[in-house]
Design an enzyme around this catalytic site. Sequence first.
Site, PDB file in Angstrom:
ATOM      1  N   SER A  18       0.404  -1.193   0.033  1.00 42.42           N
ATOM      2  CA  SER A  18      -0.170   0.397   0.259  1.00 42.42           C
ATOM      3  C   SER A  18       1.269   1.129   0.062  1.00 42.42           C
ATOM      4  CB  SER A  18      -0.682   0.198   1.292  1.00 42.42           C
ATOM      5  OG  SER A  18      -1.133   1.466   1.573  1.00 42.42           O
ATOM      6  N   TYR A  67      -2.173  -0.650  11.001  1.00 45.62           N
ATOM      7  CA  TYR A  67      -3.053  -0.754   9.083  1.00 45.62           C
ATOM      8  C   TYR A  67      -1.590  -0.500   8.693  1.00 45.62           C
ATOM      9  CZ  TYR A  67      -3.879  -0.641   4.312  1.00 45.62           C
ATOM     10  OH  TYR A  67      -4.145  -1.707   3.558  1.00 45.62           O
TER      11      TYR A  67
END
Length: 247
Positions: A140, A153
Amino acid sequence: MSSSVVLITGALTGIGRAAAVAFAKAGHRVVVSGRKPDAGEALVRELRASGAEAEFVQADVRKEDDVRRLVDRTVERFGRLDVAVNNAGTEGKPGPITDQTAESYAATFDTNVLGVLLSMKHEARVMKGQGSGNIINISSTYGHEGAAGASIYVGSKHAVEGITKSVALELAKSGVRVNAVAPGPTDTGMLTRFTGTPENKAALVTTVPMARLGLSEELANTIVFIASEGASFITGHVLHVDGGKSH
């Protein structure tokens, strides 16, 4: 990469599903995996209807026995494993650090980090024996940047990028390439859950220089490329596919 055998975890939605469709369309044999048998079998029917050879294997990447069985079933069915896309992931529980718990940490890291680690362990076991293969982990933009309210995260995706680079070095002489693809904001169900409201999603778009969300199909095309002979001298790399967000 003609008619390679491709294994995709987290293949039932979003980027994983788009990657399964893209590899199938390119003529490869595809094993899709996830935790929901109904969705998995529906995807396989769709892939077979397009003319592809495809199988579904139910697996939870947090459980090593499941991962071992997934890889072994792939090899039993198709005789080898050429490409592995480790896409299974969760957004976890966003929120300030003061609201996080050992449980919210484990819920995210067990899928995003342990799941990648176990998948790579068993994929590498097969690929090293073959002397060839490609492993692609899905990271990501938050694998190399920070984000307020998303510390767990973000930490999990930083771990994915570090593991990717380390295993790429371990396997560099074995004929196995290991890379990561790092999507920016992509129009998926996970992004909708992560942002929570249309206003938050719109605000996120303003941080992308290209002024739009990415599409799952665009990420899928990149994954197919990094697995191809066109990328044969690329390993240990994190490919940013984020509309210019990582600059």
